[in-house]
Design a protein around this motif. Sequence first.
Motif, PDB file in Angstrom:
ATOM      1  N   ASN A 142       0.848  -1.184   0.000  1.00  0.00           N
ATOM      2  CA  ASN A 142       0.000   0.000   0.000  1.00  0.00           C
ATOM      3  C   ASN A 142       0.886   1.237   0.000  1.00  0.00           C
ATOM      4  O   ASN A 142       1.608   1.494   0.969  1.00  0.00           O
ATOM      5  N   ASN A 147      -0.163   4.397  -0.126  1.00  0.00           N
ATOM      6  CA  ASN A 147      -0.795   5.276   0.861  1.00  0.00           C
ATOM      7  C   ASN A 147      -2.196   4.735   1.139  1.00  0.00           C
ATOM      8  O   ASN A 147      -2.492   3.588   0.809  1.00  0.00           O
ATOM      9  N   SER A 148      -3.052   5.546   1.713  1.00  0.00           N
ATOM     10  CA  SER A 148      -4.369   5.066   2.115  1.00  0.00           C
ATOM     11  C   SER A 148      -5.285   4.736   0.938  1.00  0.00           C
ATOM     12  O   SER A 148      -6.263   4.011   1.100  1.00  0.00           O
ATOM     13  N   TRP A 149      -4.968   5.242  -0.257  1.00  0.00           N
ATOM     14  CA  TRP A 149      -5.868   5.019  -1.392  1.00  0.00           C
ATOM     15  C   TRP A 149      -5.207   4.355  -2.608  1.00  0.00           C
ATOM     16  O   TRP A 149      -5.892   3.997  -3.558  1.00  0.00           O
ATOM     17  N   LEU A 150      -3.890   4.136  -2.561  1.00  0.00           N
ATOM     18  CA  LEU A 150      -3.170   3.579  -3.707  1.00  0.00           C
ATOM     19  C   LEU A 150      -2.404   2.321  -3.298  1.00  0.00           C
ATOM     20  O   LEU A 150      -1.673   2.323  -2.305  1.00  0.00           O
ATOM     21  N   TYR A 151      -2.570   1.250  -4.082  1.00  0.00           N
ATOM     22  CA  TYR A 151      -1.864   0.008  -3.810  1.00  0.00           C
ATOM     23  C   TYR A 151      -1.419  -0.623  -5.133  1.00  0.00           C
ATOM     24  O   TYR A 151      -1.814  -0.178  -6.215  1.00  0.00           O
ATOM     25  N   VAL A 180      -6.722   1.675  -6.903  1.00  0.00           N
ATOM     26  CA  VAL A 180      -7.080   2.888  -6.168  1.00  0.00           C
ATOM     27  C   VAL A 180      -8.356   2.611  -5.384  1.00  0.00           C
ATOM     28  O   VAL A 180      -9.231   1.860  -5.827  1.00  0.00           O
ATOM     29  N   ARG A 181      -8.455   3.246  -4.200  1.00  0.00           N
ATOM     30  CA  ARG A 181      -9.630   3.117  -3.342  1.00  0.00           C
ATOM     31  C   ARG A 181     -10.247   4.499  -3.137  1.00  0.00           C
ATOM     32  O   ARG A 181      -9.878   5.218  -2.198  1.00  0.00           O
ATOM     33  N   PRO A 182     -11.201   4.899  -3.986  1.00  0.00           N
ATOM     34  CA  PRO A 182     -11.856   6.195  -3.785  1.00  0.00           C
ATOM     35  C   PRO A 182     -12.587   6.262  -2.449  1.00  0.00           C
ATOM     36  O   PRO A 182     -12.659   7.325  -1.825  1.00  0.00           O
ATOM     37  N   THR A 183     -13.137   5.125  -2.003  1.00  0.00           N
ATOM     38  CA  THR A 183     -13.784   5.034  -0.693  1.00  0.00           C
ATOM     39  C   THR A 183     -13.364   3.720  -0.046  1.00  0.00           C
ATOM     40  O   THR A 183     -12.748   2.857  -0.685  1.00  0.00           O
ATOM     41  N   SER A 184     -13.719   3.552   1.207  1.00  0.00           N
ATOM     42  CA  SER A 184     -13.365   2.315   1.903  1.00  0.00           C
ATOM     43  C   SER A 184     -14.087   1.103   1.334  1.00  0.00           C
ATOM     44  O   SER A 184     -13.651  -0.036   1.516  1.00  0.00           O
ATOM     45  N   SER A 230     -13.161   0.022  -4.891  1.00  0.00           N
ATOM     46  CA  SER A 230     -11.786   0.030  -5.385  1.00  0.00           C
ATOM     47  C   SER A 230     -11.766  -0.325  -6.869  1.00  0.00           C
ATOM     48  O   SER A 230     -12.677  -0.979  -7.392  1.00  0.00           O
TER      49      SER A 230
END
Length: 392
Positions: A81, A83-87, A118-122, A125
């Motif tokens: 990961n 960051n919190s939104w990109l893996y 990418v995770r726009p929201t929890s 994805s």
Amino acid sequence: MKKLYCLLAVGLCGGSVMAQQDTKEYNEKTLFETVSKIEKKSDKFNLYLNMHGSFNARFNDGDFTQGAFQMDQLRIEAKGNVNSWLYYRWRQRLNRPNNASGSIDNMPTSIDYAAIGVRPTSAFSILMGKQCTVYGGFEFDLNPIDIYEYSDMIDNMSNFMTGVNFSYDFAKSQQLQFQILDSRNNSFEDTYGKLPSDIKDSKMPLVYSLNWNGSFADGMVNTRWSASILNEAKGENMYYYAFGTELNLDKVNTFFDVMYSREDIDRKGIMTGIINSDLGERTGYTALGAEYLSLVWKLNYRVAPKWNLFVKGMYETAGLSKNNELREKGKYRTSWGYLGGVEYYPMKSNLHFFLTYIGRSYQYTDLGKARGFDNYNTSRISTGFIYQLPMF
């Protein structure tokens, strides 16, 4: 038919597996941490070496044919990961040729994954790049290093293609995925071989899959179902359905998969090999209207913290849903698979040693025997190790 009914009854009574899922974590220290004595505190880069090595004694119709060591699976994998939104995820087979020439996606078939997400929201994805198709079934979803013998269906499928996957968790334990990928890795000619002149390449050779992953009763019952349509050529498609159900009961873990494929152009290649076997020097066309059914059941029983016993059964059919040149429709082959063994886990990790017996029986109908085939059996005694080694 009695064998089929027995397999169905046993499978429905117990349906999932205790083998290690591809996403399972073991909290094992990496080689970097062990050697450097420095604790790794970031999840941005994780490196694994996936290994399945064995010694195999092989038999055909009871006669010993070969005994040899081999590395069945050898893959290197990096994921993390950013960051919190990109893996991201990358995985490559080290014992497969690394040549992208002639591929539709400019990627060698040795690469399983080369993707970012990418995770726009929890709950939502998007995964982009080369990835695994989101077909249903639990055998299909396992890490390849944990498979001792695939079903004919999965063993002859193209599973890693390039495209995009949309995933949405519409409830705490319910997920829907919609995926659009290239329908093949190689060129039209290399993929399908010789075809009638009126079958033309498609301008949009894509596969569309809808997948549902469900979990009930705190994970006691899980589902992995899918429906897919794959464009093979202009006006020619493959329709694939897979329904996997898993059951977890304390020390017992079992799954039952049902898979069905109806192919306007034979993609698996099994029926093409059967119907063209007696043509001699003539070159036969790829089979049209191929039809495959596969039932797979596996049971794991953790008799002790370090010991696991397992059995697995497979029932599969291959046939034609319509007449071909010089070939009539109908079922041509039934195959049975049966295996059992023991696994030993010496540490609190996924390293394990195994001993297993694997048997396959191939039975041909009158249509298959008319092509020159006779019933036969194969078997294998295999012992070795399986380890997803955390390197960094």
